[in-house]
Structure formats: C-alpha cells, structure tokens
Design a protein around this motif. Structure first.
Motif, PDB file in Angstrom:
ATOM      1  N   PRO A 115      -6.619 -12.019  10.947  1.00  0.00           N
ATOM      2  CA  PRO A 115      -7.587 -11.526  11.940  1.00  0.00           C
ATOM      3  C   PRO A 115      -7.154 -10.172  12.481  1.00  0.00           C
ATOM      4  O   PRO A 115      -6.028  -9.733  12.240  1.00  0.00           O
ATOM      5  CB  PRO A 115      -7.521 -12.590  13.044  1.00  0.00           C
ATOM      6  CG  PRO A 115      -6.152 -13.164  12.936  1.00  0.00           C
ATOM      7  CD  PRO A 115      -5.778 -13.101  11.482  1.00  0.00           C
ATOM      8  N   PRO A 116      -8.035  -9.470  13.231  1.00  0.00           N
ATOM      9  CA  PRO A 116      -7.630  -8.194  13.839  1.00  0.00           C
ATOM     10  C   PRO A 116      -6.549  -8.418  14.892  1.00  0.00           C
ATOM     11  O   PRO A 116      -6.438  -9.511  15.444  1.00  0.00           O
ATOM     12  CB  PRO A 116      -8.918  -7.665  14.471  1.00  0.00           C
ATOM     13  CG  PRO A 116      -9.824  -8.835  14.584  1.00  0.00           C
ATOM     14  CD  PRO A 116      -9.428  -9.816  13.534  1.00  0.00           C
ATOM     15  N   PRO A 117      -5.734  -7.397  15.189  1.00  0.00           N
ATOM     16  CA  PRO A 117      -4.647  -7.565  16.171  1.00  0.00           C
ATOM     17  C   PRO A 117      -5.170  -7.542  17.601  1.00  0.00           C
ATOM     18  O   PRO A 117      -6.271  -7.048  17.860  1.00  0.00           O
ATOM     19  CB  PRO A 117      -3.766  -6.338  15.915  1.00  0.00           C
ATOM     20  CG  PRO A 117      -4.713  -5.308  15.414  1.00  0.00           C
ATOM     21  CD  PRO A 117      -5.795  -6.034  14.660  1.00  0.00           C
ATOM     22  N   PHE A 242      -1.100   1.851   2.239  1.00  0.00           N
ATOM     23  CA  PHE A 242      -1.650   3.071   2.855  1.00  0.00           C
ATOM     24  C   PHE A 242      -2.995   3.444   2.223  1.00  0.00           C
ATOM     25  O   PHE A 242      -3.914   3.866   2.915  1.00  0.00           O
ATOM     26  CB  PHE A 242      -0.652   4.229   2.735  1.00  0.00           C
ATOM     27  CG  PHE A 242       0.350   4.264   3.859  1.00  0.00           C
ATOM     28  CD1 PHE A 242      -0.019   4.726   5.120  1.00  0.00           C
ATOM     29  CD2 PHE A 242       1.650   3.825   3.678  1.00  0.00           C
ATOM     30  CE1 PHE A 242       0.901   4.751   6.170  1.00  0.00           C
ATOM     31  CE2 PHE A 242       2.579   3.841   4.717  1.00  0.00           C
ATOM     32  CZ  PHE A 242       2.201   4.308   5.972  1.00  0.00           C
ATOM     33  N   SER A 243      -3.111   3.247   0.895  1.00  0.00           N
ATOM     34  CA  SER A 243      -4.364   3.555   0.197  1.00  0.00           C
ATOM     35  C   SER A 243      -5.495   2.655   0.684  1.00  0.00           C
ATOM     36  O   SER A 243      -6.620   3.122   0.898  1.00  0.00           O
ATOM     37  CB  SER A 243      -4.197   3.380  -1.323  1.00  0.00           C
ATOM     38  OG  SER A 243      -3.168   4.199  -1.793  1.00  0.00           O
ATOM     39  N   ILE A 244      -5.191   1.357   0.842  1.00  0.00           N
ATOM     40  CA  ILE A 244      -6.203   0.400   1.338  1.00  0.00           C
ATOM     41  C   ILE A 244      -6.671   0.815   2.729  1.00  0.00           C
ATOM     42  O   ILE A 244      -7.873   0.861   3.010  1.00  0.00           O
ATOM     43  CB  ILE A 244      -5.632  -1.043   1.357  1.00  0.00           C
ATOM     44  CG1 ILE A 244      -5.500  -1.592  -0.072  1.00  0.00           C
ATOM     45  CG2 ILE A 244      -6.509  -1.974   2.201  1.00  0.00           C
ATOM     46  CD1 ILE A 244      -4.755  -2.920  -0.168  1.00  0.00           C
ATOM     47  N   GLN A 245      -5.704   1.116   3.604  1.00  0.00           N
ATOM     48  CA  GLN A 245      -6.058   1.478   4.982  1.00  0.00           C
ATOM     49  C   GLN A 245      -6.918   2.734   5.042  1.00  0.00           C
ATOM     50  O   GLN A 245      -7.951   2.757   5.725  1.00  0.00           O
ATOM     51  CB  GLN A 245      -4.795   1.667   5.823  1.00  0.00           C
ATOM     52  CG  GLN A 245      -4.118   0.355   6.167  1.00  0.00           C
ATOM     53  CD  GLN A 245      -2.973   0.541   7.135  1.00  0.00           C
ATOM     54  OE1 GLN A 245      -2.969   1.450   7.939  1.00  0.00           O
ATOM     55  NE2 GLN A 245      -1.995  -0.339   7.083  1.00  0.00           N
ATOM     56  N   THR A 276     -10.110  -2.468  10.234  1.00  0.00           N
ATOM     57  CA  THR A 276      -9.055  -2.216   9.236  1.00  0.00           C
ATOM     58  C   THR A 276      -7.669  -2.675   9.679  1.00  0.00           C
ATOM     59  O   THR A 276      -6.753  -2.733   8.870  1.00  0.00           O
ATOM     60  CB  THR A 276      -8.986  -0.714   8.898  1.00  0.00           C
ATOM     61  OG1 THR A 276      -8.740   0.029  10.107  1.00  0.00           O
ATOM     62  CG2 THR A 276     -10.286  -0.225   8.284  1.00  0.00           C
ATOM     63  N   HIS A 277      -7.493  -2.998  10.964  1.00  0.00           N
ATOM     64  CA  HIS A 277      -6.181  -3.442  11.451  1.00  0.00           C
ATOM     65  C   HIS A 277      -6.014  -4.958  11.292  1.00  0.00           C
ATOM     66  O   HIS A 277      -6.980  -5.702  11.398  1.00  0.00           O
ATOM     67  CB  HIS A 277      -5.999  -3.051  12.921  1.00  0.00           C
ATOM     68  CG  HIS A 277      -5.617  -1.612  13.088  1.00  0.00           C
ATOM     69  ND1 HIS A 277      -4.862  -1.149  14.136  1.00  0.00           N
ATOM     70  CD2 HIS A 277      -5.857  -0.526  12.313  1.00  0.00           C
ATOM     71  CE1 HIS A 277      -4.682   0.155  14.001  1.00  0.00           C
ATOM     72  NE2 HIS A 277      -5.271   0.550  12.915  1.00  0.00           N
ATOM     73  N   LYS A 278      -4.785  -5.378  11.055  1.00  0.00           N
ATOM     74  CA  LYS A 278      -4.489  -6.801  10.886  1.00  0.00           C
ATOM     75  C   LYS A 278      -3.347  -7.209  11.812  1.00  0.00           C
ATOM     76  O   LYS A 278      -2.440  -6.430  12.073  1.00  0.00           O
ATOM     77  CB  LYS A 278      -4.103  -7.084   9.428  1.00  0.00           C
ATOM     78  CG  LYS A 278      -5.241  -6.844   8.433  1.00  0.00           C
ATOM     79  CD  LYS A 278      -6.336  -7.895   8.574  1.00  0.00           C
ATOM     80  CE  LYS A 278      -7.426  -7.732   7.540  1.00  0.00           C
ATOM     81  NZ  LYS A 278      -8.423  -8.804   7.634  1.00  0.00           N
ATOM     82  N   SER A 279      -3.398  -8.452  12.279  1.00  0.00           N
ATOM     83  CA  SER A 279      -2.453  -8.921  13.292  1.00  0.00           C
ATOM     84  C   SER A 279      -1.156  -9.450  12.704  1.00  0.00           C
ATOM     85  O   SER A 279      -1.167 -10.379  11.895  1.00  0.00           O
ATOM     86  CB  SER A 279      -3.109 -10.015  14.136  1.00  0.00           C
ATOM     87  OG  SER A 279      -2.183 -10.536  15.067  1.00  0.00           O
ATOM     88  N   GLN A 311      -0.254   0.594   9.948  1.00  0.00           N
ATOM     89  CA  GLN A 311      -1.549   0.809  10.619  1.00  0.00           C
ATOM     90  C   GLN A 311      -1.359   1.555  11.948  1.00  0.00           C
ATOM     91  O   GLN A 311      -2.193   2.383  12.326  1.00  0.00           O
ATOM     92  CB  GLN A 311      -2.277  -0.515  10.829  1.00  0.00           C
ATOM     93  CG  GLN A 311      -1.714  -1.414  11.904  1.00  0.00           C
ATOM     94  CD  GLN A 311      -2.298  -2.826  11.879  1.00  0.00           C
ATOM     95  OE1 GLN A 311      -3.053  -3.188  11.001  1.00  0.00           O
ATOM     96  NE2 GLN A 311      -1.945  -3.628  12.865  1.00  0.00           N
ATOM     97  N   ILE A 312      -0.248   1.290  12.639  1.00  0.00           N
ATOM     98  CA  ILE A 312       0.018   1.969  13.911  1.00  0.00           C
ATOM     99  C   ILE A 312       0.386   3.432  13.653  1.00  0.00           C
ATOM    100  O   ILE A 312      -0.104   4.338  14.336  1.00  0.00           O
ATOM    101  CB  ILE A 312       1.140   1.244  14.699  1.00  0.00           C
ATOM    102  CG1 ILE A 312       0.687  -0.165  15.096  1.00  0.00           C
ATOM    103  CG2 ILE A 312       1.508   2.029  15.966  1.00  0.00           C
ATOM    104  CD1 ILE A 312       1.784  -1.056  15.620  1.00  0.00           C
ATOM    105  N   LEU A 313       1.240   3.666  12.636  1.00  0.00           N
ATOM    106  CA  LEU A 313       1.634   5.043  12.295  1.00  0.00           C
ATOM    107  C   LEU A 313       0.431   5.868  11.853  1.00  0.00           C
ATOM    108  O   LEU A 313       0.206   6.964  12.352  1.00  0.00           O
ATOM    109  CB  LEU A 313       2.670   5.024  11.164  1.00  0.00           C
ATOM    110  CG  LEU A 313       4.115   4.728  11.558  1.00  0.00           C
ATOM    111  CD1 LEU A 313       4.958   4.517  10.315  1.00  0.00           C
ATOM    112  CD2 LEU A 313       4.701   5.858  12.389  1.00  0.00           C
TER     113      LEU A 313
END
Length: 341
Positions: A115-117, A242-245, A276-279, A311-313
């Motif tokens: 799920p999303p964070p 990184f490519s997926i994100q 696009t973010h994941k927890s 994802q944070i970077l």
C-alpha cells in the motif's frame, strides 16, 4: 545567492546526505533494538507526530473537501493496488529470462503489492505545495485498504498463504494515523487564531521527522549481514527500481494533466507521489507475516528496503522542479483568467 542562503534553502537535501552517511558509519545506532529504538520511536512516535502535525496544520474544510474528491481517490488506489502489481508482473515475465537473482525479482513483485506509505508521500506533497489533504486521505485510506488487499495480492502473485493478524495491524494503523490526525484537528479548533497569527513551521517539523525515518531505514539496510547477494543482480535491481519509479511518475503525470482530466496542478502532485510510493513501515511487517519461516525472506525484503529510500531520494530531488512547474501552471491560470473574453 550566498552560500549560507543556499544551505538554508537546500537544508533538507543536505540533511538526507548527512543522515545516510551517518547510517553508513554507525548503523548500529538506528537499527531495530538499537539505542534509538525505531520499532517504537519511528513506527509509532514519528508516524503519529507526522499525522498530528498534519491535523494541526490542515484547515478542516480542506480535509472535508478531499473526502469528496472521489475520482482522485479512485485513480490513486486503482493505480497503486491494481495497475502497479499487474505492470510489474508483466515486466518480471521478461526479467525472468535474465540472470538476475529470482528471489530479488520476487521481492520486486512484493514491492508492487504494498500500500502507499503513511509519511513520505504526504510530506513531499506538502513540500511542493500540492493537495496535502488528498495525499493524507489516500495514504491513510490506502494503508487501511492494504491490510486486506496486500496479503491477497501476495497470495495471488507469489502463492504464499498464511493467516494475517488483521486486527493488530488495523489497530496500529488506527492509533498512529487516525487518532493523531483527529487530535490535531481538535487542537486546531482551540488554537486556530494562535496558529494563523504565529504560523508555526509545520513543513520543517515534518521534514525533520522524515530525516529520522530515512536514517533508521538506512541503518537497517546497512546493518543486515545475512543478505548474500550477487552484486550485479543488486545493481540491476536498483536501476530497475529507479526506472519503475520515474516511468510511473511520468505516467501518472501524463494521465492527470491531460485535457479533460479534471485534476488541478495540486491534485497532480498528490497523485504522482501517492500512486508511486510504497510503504516500508507496513511492508516489512507484512512480509514477515506472510513469509514467516521462509529461508529467502531476507532476499525478498531487499527490493523493498531499496525502494523506500529511493522513493524519498528521488522525490526530494524532484521537489524544486515540481514546485516550479506548479508555480508556472498557477501563473498561467491567473493570466488566462485576466484575459478579456
């Protein structure tokens, strides 16, 4: 711009670099069971503080209007919990033909099911000036939805079955997300005038909390000695992540900005980060539950351990560009409104 002014402006990016270096030099400080006790200070205190802070800073009418933005919620949840796992599943059919470690590839599939964070998407949306209320709603709702959906997706894509203690995860989410948010809103009701007069640095507080989360995440990543990896596979997985994100951020950007989408620039920012973010906070406990006693659990966990800091970077690096785009869009809207018909 003077060096000091530049440092003040970019303090968050500098902070990220410093906490990663600190984690690399002395990872034992921020690992689970270490002096910082992240299993309590991060999992409960830090996440609760982020949502209390959001509740305190958010105008109640904004949160109420966010609840009614059904099309945005449908887009985010269907993208992150339906399209994302299916797209990664199709990608893995191709990647399985390569020499990349199969357990790392399975780990990529587990990332897609998460799920999303409950923190990074909200903070980055706030940092840009996007629709924070929509980001909060989707992070909280997606996390609750993930308690049921994520184990089902893991079972569907990876074929692992287990009994998941929904009640304990649900109660933890309720206590760390819903309760602090409501408390923040209640306190705002009493302190509205003071808050509007003083204008506390809510964004800076959330950013500092996020630095702590990044630090403890990297401490965990750097201190795991049981992971035996093929360096080439690891490097390829990092590049794939990184490519997926980047691809998915561009995809959500394209969909939400097309003519007739009905989404504002602020909505687009929330959609890009939430979809696009994941927890990691929910992901690691869920993996430990679903794959309990699995000898390859550490390898399966690696992509999620990479995805979270990545994802944070990536989000932090993109903040100035997205903010610039949003400002230019707002200016264009204002100019068109001023034009005589």
């Amino acid at each position: 711009m003077g060096l000091l002014a530049r440092l003040r402006k970019e303090w968050f990016i500098i902070g990220i670099v410093l906490v990663i270096l600190s984690a690399k030099l002395q990872p034992s400080v921020g690992v689970r069971g270490g002096p910082l006790r992240p299993e309590i200070t991060v999992a409960y205190v830090a996440v609760s503080l982020i949502f209390f802070n959001s509740g305190l800073s958010l105008k109640t009418e904004e949160l109420t209007s966010a609840l009614l933005h059904v099309r945005l919620h449908l887009f985010v949840q269907s993208f992150t919990l339906v399209f994302f796992p299916l797209a990664v599943w199709m990608l893995l059919r191709v990647l399985e033909l390569t020499a990349i470690d199969q357990w790392l590839l399975r780990g990529l599939q587990t990332v897609s099911c998460m799920p999303p964070p409950v923190s990074s998407a909200v903070i980055l949306t706030k940092a840009v000036g996007g629709n924070e209320a929509a980001a909060i709603f989707n992070s909280a709702f997606g996390s609750f939805l993930g308690i049921v959906v994520t184990p089902v997706l893991l079972l569907l894509f990876l074929g692992s079955s287990s009994s998941v203690p929904f009640s304990s995860i649900f109660s933890q989410l309720f206590m760390t997300v819903v309760v602090p948010l409501v408390l923040g809103q209640v306190c705002r009701g009493f302190l509205r005038e003071l808050l509007e007069r003083r204008k506390p640095p809510f964004g800076a507080v959330s950013s500092c909390v996020l630095l702590m989360i990044i630090y403890t995440t990297f401490c965990d990543t750097f201190s795991n000695p049981n992971i035996e990896l093929d360096p080439t596979s690891l490097l390829l997985v990092i590049l794939i992540i990184f490519s997926i994100q980047i691809s998915f951020m561009l995809l959500t950007f394209a969909f939400s900005t097309r003519s007739g989408s009905g989404f504002s620039p602020a909505d687009t920012v929330a959609i890009m980060f939430c979809s696009t973010h994941k927890s990691l906070t929910l992901g690691i406990p869920m993996l430990k539950i679903v794959f309990e006693g699995y000898e390859h659990l550490s390898l399966i966990s690696v992509p999620l351990l990479i995805y979270h800091p990545a994802q944070i970077l990536l989000g932090s690096i993109l903040v100035p560009s997205i903010r610039g785009w949003m400002t230019s869009r707002h200016k264009a809207v204002k100019l068109s409104a001023l034009q005589p018909v």
